[in-house]
Design a protein around this motif. Sequence first.
Motif, short mmCIF file in Angstrom:
data_model
loop_
_atom_site.label_atom_id
_atom_site.label_comp_id
_atom_site.label_asym_id
_atom_site.label_seq_id
_atom_site.Cartn_x
_atom_site.Cartn_y
_atom_site.Cartn_z
N UNK A 258 4.10 -6.89 -2.31
CA UNK A 258 3.18 -8.00 -2.06
C UNK A 258 2.84 -8.13 -0.57
N UNK A 259 3.83 -7.86 0.28
CA UNK A 259 3.61 -7.98 1.72
C UNK A 259 2.96 -6.73 2.31
N UNK A 260 2.96 -5.64 1.54
CA UNK A 260 2.36 -4.38 1.99
C UNK A 260 2.97 -3.90 3.31
N UNK A 261 4.30 -3.81 3.34
CA UNK A 261 5.00 -3.36 4.54
C UNK A 261 5.65 -2.01 4.29
N UNK A 262 5.93 -1.30 5.37
CA UNK A 262 6.62 -0.01 5.30
C UNK A 262 8.12 -0.30 5.27
N UNK A 263 8.86 0.46 4.46
CA UNK A 263 10.29 0.23 4.38
C UNK A 263 11.06 1.55 4.36
#
Length: 53
Positions: free
Chosen positions: A17-22
């Motif tokens: 949902x946050x569209x972040x890289x992990x």
Amino acid sequence: MLLPDPGFPDYLSGIALANVRYETFPLVEENQYLPNYYESTESQKEEGKLMYP
């Protein structure tokens, strides 16, 4: 963002949902399933802004 592996499946839905890289970090029995910060890579230490416990 740094995620524990194994971790809760809900963590991934929040990241989507946050569209972040992990990146993941291992939680192993030998360390009582606690994060070992000494094994983190330099990029994880420098670029990681948030970590799920």
